[in-house]
Scaffold this active site. Sequence first.
Site, PDB file in Angstrom:
ATOM      1  N   GLU A  11      -0.091   9.406  19.629  1.00  0.00           N
ATOM      2  CA  GLU A  11      -1.127  10.202  20.295  1.00  0.00           C
ATOM      3  C   GLU A  11      -2.065   9.283  21.085  1.00  0.00           C
ATOM      4  OE1 GLU A  11      -3.625  12.876  17.851  1.00  0.00           O
ATOM      5  OE2 GLU A  11      -5.228  12.392  19.267  1.00  0.00           O
ATOM      6  N   CYS A  17      -0.404  22.541  11.020  1.00  0.00           N
ATOM      7  CA  CYS A  17      -1.566  23.014  11.774  1.00  0.00           C
ATOM      8  C   CYS A  17      -1.029  23.803  12.969  1.00  0.00           C
ATOM      9  CB  CYS A  17      -2.386  21.825  12.248  1.00  0.00           C
ATOM     10  SG  CYS A  17      -1.417  20.758  13.325  1.00  0.00           S
ATOM     11  N   ASN A  23      -2.035  11.593   9.440  1.00  0.00           N
ATOM     12  CA  ASN A  23      -3.042  12.460   8.823  1.00  0.00           C
ATOM     13  C   ASN A  23      -2.800  12.600   7.320  1.00  0.00           C
ATOM     14  OD1 ASN A  23      -2.041  15.464   8.330  1.00  0.00           O
ATOM     15  ND2 ASN A  23      -0.998  14.708  10.153  1.00  0.00           N
ATOM     16  N   HIS A  41       6.401  14.185  12.185  1.00  0.00           N
ATOM     17  CA  HIS A  41       6.669  13.111  11.236  1.00  0.00           C
ATOM     18  C   HIS A  41       7.194  13.702   9.942  1.00  0.00           C
ATOM     19  CE1 HIS A  41       3.731  10.327  13.480  1.00  0.00           C
ATOM     20  NE2 HIS A  41       4.968  10.131  13.849  1.00  0.00           N
ATOM     21  N   CYS A  43      -0.181  19.489  21.973  1.00  0.00           N
ATOM     22  CA  CYS A  43      -1.225  20.348  21.416  1.00  0.00           C
ATOM     23  C   CYS A  43      -2.366  20.480  22.438  1.00  0.00           C
ATOM     24  CB  CYS A  43      -1.756  19.749  20.119  1.00  0.00           C
ATOM     25  SG  CYS A  43      -3.105  20.736  19.453  1.00  0.00           S
TER      26      CYS A  43
HETATM   27 FE1  F3S Z   1      -2.735  19.840  14.865  1.00  0.00          FE
HETATM   28 FE2  F3S Z   1      -3.362  19.847  17.341  1.00  0.00          FE
HETATM   29 FE3  F3S Z   1      -5.160  19.504  15.556  1.00  0.00          FE
HETATM   30  S1  F3S Z   1      -1.525  18.977  16.494  1.00  0.00           S
HETATM   31  S2  F3S Z   1      -4.149  18.441  13.919  1.00  0.00           S
HETATM   32  S3  F3S Z   1      -4.019  21.364  15.860  1.00  0.00           S
HETATM   33  S4  F3S Z   1      -4.973  18.383  17.426  1.00  0.00           S
END
Ligand code: F3S
Length: 290
Positions: free
Chosen positions: A135, A15, A231, A48, A105
Amino acid sequence: MSDVQIIMAESAGFCFGVKRAVDTVYQEITRCAEEGRGPLYTYGPIIHNEQVVSYFEKQGVKVIKSVNELRSVRKGTVIIRSHGVSKEICTILDQNGLHTVDATCPFVKKIHRIVEKESSNGKRIIIIGNNSHPEVEGIRGWCGGDVTVIETQEEAESLRIPEDREICIVSQTTFNSNKFKDLVEIIRKKRYDILVLNTICNATEERQNEARTIAARTDAMIVIGDDRSSNTQKLFEICKAVCRRTYHVQTAADLQPAWLMDIRSIGITAGASTPNNIIEEVQNNVRLNV
Ligand code: F3S
Protein backbone atom coordinates in the site's frame (compact mmCIF):
# COMPACT_ATOMS: atom_id res chain seq x y z
CA MET A 1 -20.57 -27.39 29.43
CA SER A 2 -17.58 -25.14 30.17
CA ASP A 3 -18.12 -21.82 31.94
CA VAL A 4 -15.24 -20.15 30.10
CA GLN A 5 -16.54 -16.99 28.52
CA ILE A 6 -15.70 -16.60 24.82
CA ILE A 7 -15.91 -13.06 23.46
CA MET A 8 -15.90 -12.75 19.69
CA ALA A 9 -15.00 -9.36 18.21
CA GLU A 10 -17.81 -8.07 16.01
CA SER A 11 -15.33 -6.29 13.75
CA ALA A 12 -13.25 -9.42 13.08
CA GLY A 13 -12.59 -10.42 9.49
CA PHE A 14 -12.95 -8.90 6.01
CA CYS A 15 -13.25 -5.14 5.92
CA PHE A 16 -15.24 -3.36 3.22
CA GLY A 17 -12.24 -2.92 0.88
CA VAL A 18 -11.02 -6.50 1.12
CA LYS A 19 -14.52 -7.92 0.65
CA ARG A 20 -14.94 -5.74 -2.42
CA ALA A 21 -11.60 -6.93 -3.88
CA VAL A 22 -12.34 -10.61 -3.22
CA ASP A 23 -15.86 -10.26 -4.70
CA THR A 24 -14.30 -8.62 -7.77
CA VAL A 25 -12.17 -11.72 -8.38
CA TYR A 26 -15.22 -14.00 -8.15
CA GLN A 27 -17.10 -11.77 -10.63
CA GLU A 28 -14.18 -11.49 -13.03
CA ILE A 29 -13.65 -15.27 -13.18
CA THR A 30 -17.13 -15.52 -14.74
CA ARG A 31 -16.97 -12.34 -16.83
CA CYS A 32 -13.51 -13.05 -18.30
CA ALA A 33 -14.65 -16.48 -19.41
CA GLU A 34 -17.89 -15.10 -20.93
CA GLU A 35 -16.22 -12.17 -22.68
CA GLY A 36 -12.99 -13.96 -23.68
CA ARG A 37 -10.83 -11.49 -21.73
CA GLY A 38 -8.50 -14.07 -20.20
CA PRO A 39 -6.10 -14.98 -18.85
CA LEU A 40 -7.08 -13.42 -15.54
CA TYR A 41 -4.38 -12.04 -13.23
CA THR A 42 -4.18 -10.20 -9.95
CA TYR A 43 -1.27 -7.80 -9.41
CA GLY A 44 0.13 -9.35 -6.25
CA PRO A 45 -1.94 -11.77 -4.14
CA ILE A 46 -5.50 -10.40 -3.87
CA ILE A 47 -5.30 -10.59 -0.09
CA HIS A 48 -2.74 -11.74 2.44
CA ASN A 49 -4.34 -15.10 2.89
CA GLU A 50 -2.85 -18.31 1.51
CA GLN A 51 -6.10 -20.28 1.52
CA VAL A 52 -8.03 -17.70 -0.50
CA VAL A 53 -5.19 -17.16 -2.97
CA SER A 54 -4.70 -20.87 -3.63
CA TYR A 55 -8.48 -21.31 -4.11
CA PHE A 56 -8.40 -18.63 -6.82
CA GLU A 57 -5.28 -20.16 -8.39
CA LYS A 58 -7.21 -23.39 -8.83
CA GLN A 59 -9.87 -21.34 -10.67
CA GLY A 60 -7.18 -20.18 -13.11
CA VAL A 61 -6.36 -16.79 -11.54
CA LYS A 62 -2.64 -16.13 -11.83
CA VAL A 63 -0.67 -13.85 -9.51
CA ILE A 64 1.76 -11.36 -11.08
CA LYS A 65 4.54 -11.05 -8.53
CA SER A 66 6.68 -8.16 -9.77
CA VAL A 67 6.86 -5.15 -12.08
CA ASN A 68 9.22 -7.10 -14.35
CA GLU A 69 6.75 -9.94 -14.63
CA LEU A 70 3.99 -7.42 -15.42
CA ARG A 71 6.08 -5.91 -18.23
CA SER A 72 6.05 -9.24 -20.07
CA VAL A 73 2.25 -9.70 -19.84
CA ARG A 74 0.62 -8.59 -23.12
CA LYS A 75 -2.82 -10.15 -23.02
CA GLY A 76 -5.59 -10.59 -20.51
CA THR A 77 -7.24 -8.90 -17.54
CA VAL A 78 -5.42 -7.66 -14.45
CA ILE A 79 -7.20 -6.95 -11.18
CA ILE A 80 -5.61 -4.33 -8.93
CA ARG A 81 -6.05 -5.38 -5.32
CA SER A 82 -7.34 -3.25 -2.42
CA HIS A 83 -3.80 -2.02 -1.55
CA GLY A 84 -3.69 -0.10 -4.84
CA VAL A 85 -0.69 0.44 -7.11
CA SER A 86 1.62 3.25 -8.18
CA LYS A 87 1.09 5.47 -11.20
CA GLU A 88 3.93 3.63 -12.94
CA ILE A 89 2.06 0.31 -12.71
CA CYS A 90 -1.09 1.93 -14.16
CA THR A 91 1.00 3.19 -17.09
CA ILE A 92 2.46 -0.26 -17.78
CA LEU A 93 -1.02 -1.82 -17.66
CA ASP A 94 -2.16 0.76 -20.23
CA GLN A 95 0.87 0.47 -22.47
CA ASN A 96 0.62 -3.32 -22.57
CA GLY A 97 -3.01 -3.08 -23.67
CA LEU A 98 -4.27 -5.02 -20.67
CA HIS A 99 -7.85 -4.83 -19.46
CA THR A 100 -7.64 -3.42 -15.94
CA VAL A 101 -10.18 -3.92 -13.17
CA ASP A 102 -9.37 -1.55 -10.33
CA ALA A 103 -10.34 -2.96 -6.93
CA THR A 104 -8.24 -0.42 -5.02
CA CYS A 105 -10.04 0.39 -1.78
CA PRO A 106 -11.66 3.85 -2.11
CA PHE A 107 -9.95 4.91 1.15
CA VAL A 108 -6.54 4.12 -0.38
CA LYS A 109 -7.53 5.82 -3.64
CA LYS A 110 -8.31 8.94 -1.62
CA ILE A 111 -4.71 8.96 -0.29
CA HIS A 112 -3.38 8.66 -3.86
CA ARG A 113 -5.40 11.74 -4.81
CA ILE A 114 -4.23 13.68 -1.72
CA VAL A 115 -0.51 13.02 -2.24
CA GLU A 116 -0.73 13.66 -5.97
CA LYS A 117 -2.41 17.02 -5.35
CA GLU A 118 -0.27 18.12 -2.40
CA SER A 119 3.03 17.15 -4.01
CA SER A 120 2.05 19.01 -7.18
CA ASN A 121 1.40 22.02 -4.88
CA GLY A 122 5.04 21.75 -3.83
CA LYS A 123 4.58 20.05 -0.47
CA ARG A 124 7.00 17.42 0.75
CA ILE A 125 5.00 14.23 1.46
CA ILE A 126 5.62 12.19 4.57
CA ILE A 127 3.93 8.81 4.74
CA ILE A 128 3.68 7.27 8.19
CA GLY A 129 3.73 3.55 7.57
CA ASN A 130 5.79 0.55 6.58
CA ASN A 131 8.02 1.39 3.63
CA SER A 132 7.97 -2.11 2.18
CA HIS A 133 4.19 -2.59 2.41
CA PRO A 134 2.51 -2.67 -1.04
CA GLU A 135 0.00 0.00 0.00
CA VAL A 136 2.83 2.39 0.91
CA GLU A 137 4.71 1.50 -2.31
CA GLY A 138 1.55 2.45 -4.22
CA ILE A 139 1.08 5.74 -2.32
CA ARG A 140 4.76 6.62 -2.86
CA GLY A 141 4.17 6.16 -6.54
CA TRP A 142 1.59 8.97 -6.65
CA CYS A 143 3.88 11.53 -5.00
CA GLY A 144 5.27 13.64 -7.79
CA GLY A 145 8.20 15.02 -5.80
CA ASP A 146 10.16 14.06 -2.70
CA VAL A 147 8.60 11.61 -0.31
CA THR A 148 9.75 10.21 3.04
CA VAL A 149 8.35 7.16 4.79
CA ILE A 150 8.53 7.08 8.58
CA GLU A 151 7.64 4.16 10.78
CA THR A 152 9.56 4.60 14.03
CA GLN A 153 10.19 7.22 16.70
CA GLU A 154 13.90 7.29 15.74
CA GLU A 155 13.03 7.97 12.10
CA ALA A 156 10.70 10.81 13.12
CA GLU A 157 13.35 12.30 15.41
CA SER A 158 16.07 12.18 12.78
CA LEU A 159 13.87 13.75 10.10
CA ARG A 160 15.59 16.76 8.55
CA ILE A 161 13.74 18.88 6.04
CA PRO A 162 14.50 22.50 5.10
CA GLU A 163 12.30 24.65 7.38
CA ASP A 164 10.81 26.69 4.57
CA ARG A 165 9.40 23.54 3.01
CA GLU A 166 5.72 22.80 3.62
CA ILE A 167 4.93 19.26 4.67
CA CYS A 168 1.93 17.02 4.14
CA ILE A 169 1.66 13.98 6.39
CA VAL A 170 -0.56 11.03 5.54
CA SER A 171 -0.79 7.58 7.01
CA GLN A 172 -0.91 4.02 5.77
CA THR A 173 -4.57 3.01 6.27
CA THR A 174 -3.71 0.20 8.69
CA PHE A 175 -1.25 2.09 10.90
CA ASN A 176 -1.72 2.12 14.68
CA SER A 177 -3.57 5.35 15.43
CA ASN A 178 -1.82 6.08 18.77
CA LYS A 179 1.58 5.55 17.19
CA PHE A 180 0.55 7.84 14.33
CA LYS A 181 -0.32 10.62 16.82
CA ASP A 182 3.00 10.15 18.64
CA LEU A 183 5.04 10.36 15.44
CA VAL A 184 3.11 13.43 14.26
CA GLU A 185 3.83 15.11 17.63
CA ILE A 186 7.57 14.51 17.22
CA ILE A 187 7.51 16.07 13.75
CA ARG A 188 5.27 18.93 14.91
CA LYS A 189 7.82 19.91 17.57
CA LYS A 190 10.29 20.62 14.80
CA ARG A 191 7.97 23.52 13.86
CA TYR A 192 7.51 22.75 10.21
CA ASP A 193 4.51 24.12 8.35
CA ILE A 194 2.49 20.93 8.49
CA LEU A 195 -0.72 19.65 6.96
CA VAL A 196 -1.67 16.47 8.82
CA LEU A 197 -4.23 14.17 7.26
CA ASN A 198 -5.05 11.18 9.38
CA THR A 199 -5.85 8.66 6.65
CA ILE A 200 -6.08 5.66 8.95
CA CYS A 201 -9.13 3.70 7.93
CA ASN A 202 -12.07 3.59 10.39
CA ALA A 203 -12.38 -0.15 9.91
CA THR A 204 -8.86 -0.54 11.22
CA GLU A 205 -9.35 1.82 14.14
CA GLU A 206 -12.63 0.16 15.14
CA ARG A 207 -11.07 -3.28 14.90
CA GLN A 208 -8.05 -2.12 16.94
CA ASN A 209 -10.16 -0.44 19.63
CA GLU A 210 -12.51 -3.40 19.97
CA ALA A 211 -9.55 -5.84 20.13
CA ARG A 212 -7.86 -3.71 22.82
CA THR A 213 -11.05 -3.56 24.91
CA ILE A 214 -11.67 -7.30 24.69
CA ALA A 215 -8.01 -8.21 25.33
CA ALA A 216 -7.91 -5.95 28.40
CA ARG A 217 -10.76 -7.84 30.08
CA THR A 218 -9.99 -11.43 29.08
CA ASP A 219 -7.40 -13.90 30.36
CA ALA A 220 -6.29 -14.89 26.87
CA MET A 221 -6.68 -13.50 23.39
CA ILE A 222 -6.47 -15.16 19.97
CA VAL A 223 -5.65 -13.07 16.90
CA ILE A 224 -6.39 -14.84 13.60
CA GLY A 225 -4.74 -13.85 10.34
CA ASP A 226 -2.10 -14.59 7.78
CA ASP A 227 1.57 -14.23 8.79
CA ARG A 228 2.08 -11.59 6.09
CA SER A 229 -0.94 -9.48 7.01
CA SER A 230 0.28 -6.19 8.46
CA ASN A 231 -3.03 -5.33 10.14
CA THR A 232 -3.04 -8.75 11.83
CA GLN A 233 0.45 -8.09 13.19
CA LYS A 234 -0.71 -4.70 14.51
CA LEU A 235 -3.75 -6.28 16.16
CA PHE A 236 -1.45 -8.79 17.80
CA GLU A 237 0.83 -6.01 19.16
CA ILE A 238 -2.15 -4.06 20.52
CA CYS A 239 -3.64 -7.10 22.28
CA LYS A 240 -0.29 -8.31 23.60
CA ALA A 241 0.28 -4.91 25.23
CA VAL A 242 -2.78 -5.38 27.46
CA CYS A 243 -3.09 -9.17 27.62
CA ARG A 244 0.09 -11.17 28.20
CA ARG A 245 -1.50 -14.38 26.94
CA THR A 246 -2.14 -13.19 23.40
CA TYR A 247 -1.60 -15.74 20.63
CA HIS A 248 -1.53 -15.51 16.86
CA VAL A 249 -2.90 -18.26 14.61
CA GLN A 250 -3.29 -18.54 10.85
CA THR A 251 -5.87 -21.34 11.07
CA ALA A 252 -7.46 -23.55 13.72
CA ALA A 253 -4.59 -26.03 13.21
CA ASP A 254 -2.20 -23.60 14.99
CA LEU A 255 -4.21 -23.57 18.23
CA GLN A 256 -2.38 -25.11 21.18
CA PRO A 257 -4.30 -26.73 24.07
CA ALA A 258 -1.93 -25.14 26.64
CA TRP A 259 -3.16 -21.68 25.62
CA LEU A 260 -6.66 -22.56 26.76
CA MET A 261 -5.66 -23.84 30.20
CA ASP A 262 -6.54 -22.00 33.42
CA ILE A 263 -8.60 -19.29 31.83
CA ARG A 264 -12.01 -17.94 32.71
CA SER A 265 -12.40 -15.86 29.59
CA ILE A 266 -10.93 -15.68 26.10
CA GLY A 267 -11.30 -13.15 23.31
CA ILE A 268 -11.05 -13.75 19.57
CA THR A 269 -10.43 -11.24 16.81
CA ALA A 270 -9.15 -11.44 13.24
CA GLY A 271 -7.36 -9.26 10.70
CA ALA A 272 -9.04 -7.69 7.68
CA SER A 273 -7.98 -10.44 5.29
CA THR A 274 -9.21 -13.39 7.32
CA PRO A 275 -12.11 -15.26 5.68
CA ASN A 276 -15.21 -16.06 7.73
CA ASN A 277 -14.85 -19.83 7.46
CA ILE A 278 -11.41 -19.66 9.14
CA ILE A 279 -12.77 -17.45 11.95
CA GLU A 280 -15.66 -19.84 12.53
CA GLU A 281 -13.35 -22.84 12.56
CA VAL A 282 -11.11 -21.25 15.21
CA GLN A 283 -14.12 -20.19 17.25
CA ASN A 284 -15.57 -23.73 17.14
CA ASN A 285 -12.24 -25.26 18.06
CA VAL A 286 -11.83 -22.94 21.05
CA ARG A 287 -15.39 -23.77 22.13
CA LEU A 288 -14.64 -27.49 21.96
CA ASN A 289 -11.42 -27.22 23.95
CA VAL A 290 -12.21 -24.89 26.84
FE1 F3S B 1 -10.02 -2.25 4.42
FE2 F3S B 1 -9.94 -0.28 2.79
FE3 F3S B 1 -9.85 0.12 5.32
S1 F3S B 1 -8.97 -2.23 2.48
S2 F3S B 1 -8.79 -1.63 6.14
S3 F3S B 1 -11.59 -0.68 4.23
S4 F3S B 1 -8.61 1.11 3.81
